[in-house]
Design a protein around this motif. Structure first.
Motif, PDB file in Angstrom:
ATOM      1  N   ALA A 130       0.827  -1.198   0.000  1.00 10.33           N
ATOM      2  CA  ALA A 130       0.000   0.000   0.000  1.00 10.33           C
ATOM      3  C   ALA A 130       0.867   1.255   0.000  1.00 10.33           C
ATOM      4  O   ALA A 130       0.567   2.229  -0.696  1.00 10.33           O
ATOM      5  N   LEU A 131       1.943   1.228   0.758  1.00 13.86           N
ATOM      6  CA  LEU A 131       2.852   2.374   0.811  1.00 13.86           C
ATOM      7  C   LEU A 131       3.409   2.706  -0.571  1.00 13.86           C
ATOM      8  O   LEU A 131       3.432   3.865  -0.978  1.00 13.86           O
ATOM      9  N   ILE A 132       3.854   1.690  -1.283  1.00 15.10           N
ATOM     10  CA  ILE A 132       4.485   1.919  -2.582  1.00 15.10           C
ATOM     11  C   ILE A 132       3.483   1.840  -3.735  1.00 15.10           C
ATOM     12  O   ILE A 132       3.864   1.961  -4.896  1.00 15.10           O
ATOM     13  N   ASN A 133       2.207   1.621  -3.387  1.00 16.03           N
ATOM     14  CA  ASN A 133       1.150   1.485  -4.391  1.00 16.03           C
ATOM     15  C   ASN A 133       1.482   0.393  -5.406  1.00 16.03           C
ATOM     16  O   ASN A 133       1.449   0.606  -6.623  1.00 16.03           O
ATOM     17  N   ASN A 134       1.781  -0.773  -4.890  1.00 20.84           N
ATOM     18  CA  ASN A 134       2.123  -1.908  -5.735  1.00 20.84           C
ATOM     19  C   ASN A 134       0.850  -2.552  -6.269  1.00 20.84           C
ATOM     20  O   ASN A 134       0.068  -3.133  -5.512  1.00 20.84           O
ATOM     21  N   VAL A 135       0.634  -2.459  -7.564  1.00 25.67           N
ATOM     22  CA  VAL A 135      -0.570  -3.012  -8.189  1.00 25.67           C
ATOM     23  C   VAL A 135      -0.310  -4.399  -8.764  1.00 25.67           C
ATOM     24  O   VAL A 135      -1.175  -4.956  -9.448  1.00 25.67           O
TER      25      VAL A 135
END
Length: 262
Positions: A130-135
Motif C-alpha cells: 500500500a505504501l508503494i502502491n504496488n498493483v
C-alpha cells in the motif's frame, strides 16, 4: 550506491516477465554468481528499474526479505551469440548499467492454495504494498517467492505509479489502496499491527539512504528536476507522508473503505 558487478554470460530469458528479464552469470569482484537482470533497454524504460531499487531497498530497510540488488555492467557484445532476435536486440540496446536481483536457487513461486501465511506477516506485506502502491501482487501474479520456508518479495517495477507524472504525485499518493485482489488478502492481514510496527521506521533518513542507491544515470534529465538529487528528494517527499496514514485507506475484502483497519 548499489554494488556494481559485470555480466560475463547470458544464460536464459525469463519469458514470464513482461520486460523479458534474463538469468545471467556475473563477476562479483572475483566471485561468480547468478542474477536475474532487468534491462534499461526494455520497453518499460529506466523508471521501472528506479522503482525496483527504491521499493526493494525500502523493503530491506524495513526488515522484509528482499533478494540482493546490484548494478550489472553489460557489454552488448555478450548478446552476439544469442539466437533469439528479440533477446539479442534487448541486449544490444542495454549496454551500460542494468539492474540485477540475486537468483534464489530452489525458490518456488508463492501459491496461496499451497502455502499458509501468518496474518502478521501478511499484514506487513500488504501495508508495504500500500505504501508503494504496488498493483502487481495479485493472485494472478503474486511476485512472491518461497525459499526455505520464508517469503521473499520480488518485482516492484509496477509500483510508485506517480513517478510517471510528477505533477500529479501529491494527489496520486493520497489515494486509497485497494487490496481486495491482493494475493495475501485471504490470510486476514493484520494491517493495523503492521502500520504500528513499520510506519515509524519510514523516516526521512531511511528514504534518503534508499534513494541514494539509485544510479544517477537513471535519474538524469527527468522533466521538472535540475539534478538527480532533486528527483531523490521527490520520492522522499511523496513516501514520507503516505507512510503515516496509508493504513487508514487500505481496502480489504469485508472492510469499509473509510475504516479499513477495524
Amino acid at each position: 550506491m548499489l554494488t556494481e558487478v559485470t555480466a560475463v554470460r547470458y544464460a536464459t530469458p525469463l519469458r514470464e516477465g513482461g520486460s523479458l528479464p534474463g538469468v545471467v552469470e556475473v563477476d562479483d569482484h572475483g566471485t561468480y554468481a547468478t542474477y536475474v537482470m532487468k534491462f534499461t533497454g526494455a520497453g518499460q524504460g529506466r523508471k521501472t528499474l528506479v522503482a525496483e531499487v527504491v521499493c526493494g531497498e525500502l523493503a530491506r530497510g524495513l526488515g522484509l526479505r528482499m533478494p540482493r540488488l546490484v548494478q550489472i555492467r553489460l557489454d552488448p557484445v555478450i548478446g552476439l551469440g544469442e539466437p533469439d532476435q528479440q533477446v539479442q536486440e534487448l541486449l544490444k540496446s542495454s549496454g551500460g548499467l542494468n539492474l540485477g536481483m540475486e537468483f534464489l536457487s530452489g525458490a518456488l513461486g508463492f501459491d496461496p492454495l499451497a502455502f499458509d501465511v501468518d496474518p502478521a506477516e501478511a499484514g506487513l506485506i500488504v501495508w508495504f504494498d500500500a505504501l508503494i502502491n504496488n498493483v502487481d501482487r495479485s493472485w494472478r501474479n503474486p511476485n512472491l517467492l518461497r525459499s526455505r520456508g520464508d517469503l521473499w518479495l520480488i518485482d516492484h517495477g509496477a509500483s510508485l505509479i506517480w513517478h510517471h507524472n510528477w505533477r500529479t504525485a501529491e494527489t496520486a499518493a493520497a489515494k486509497p489502496y485497494d487490496a481486495s485482489d491482493h494475493v495475501l488478502a485471504p490470510f486476514a492481514p493484520d494491517v493495523a499491527a503492521a502500520a504500528e510496527r513499520l510506519a515509524p521506521l519510514v523516516t526521512e533518513e531511511l528514504l534518503a539512504e534508499v534513494t541514494a542507491q539509485v544510479p544517477d544515470a537513471w535519474l538524469v534529465d527527468e522533466p521538472g528536476f535540475a539534478t538527480p538529487d532533486e528527483v531523490r528528494r521527490a520520492y522522499t517527499a511523496t513516501l514520507l507522508p503516505r507512510a503515516k496514514t496509508i493504513h487508514e485507506r487500505i481496502t480489504l475484502p469485508g472492510t469499509d473503505r473509510k475504516d479499513a483497519t477495524k
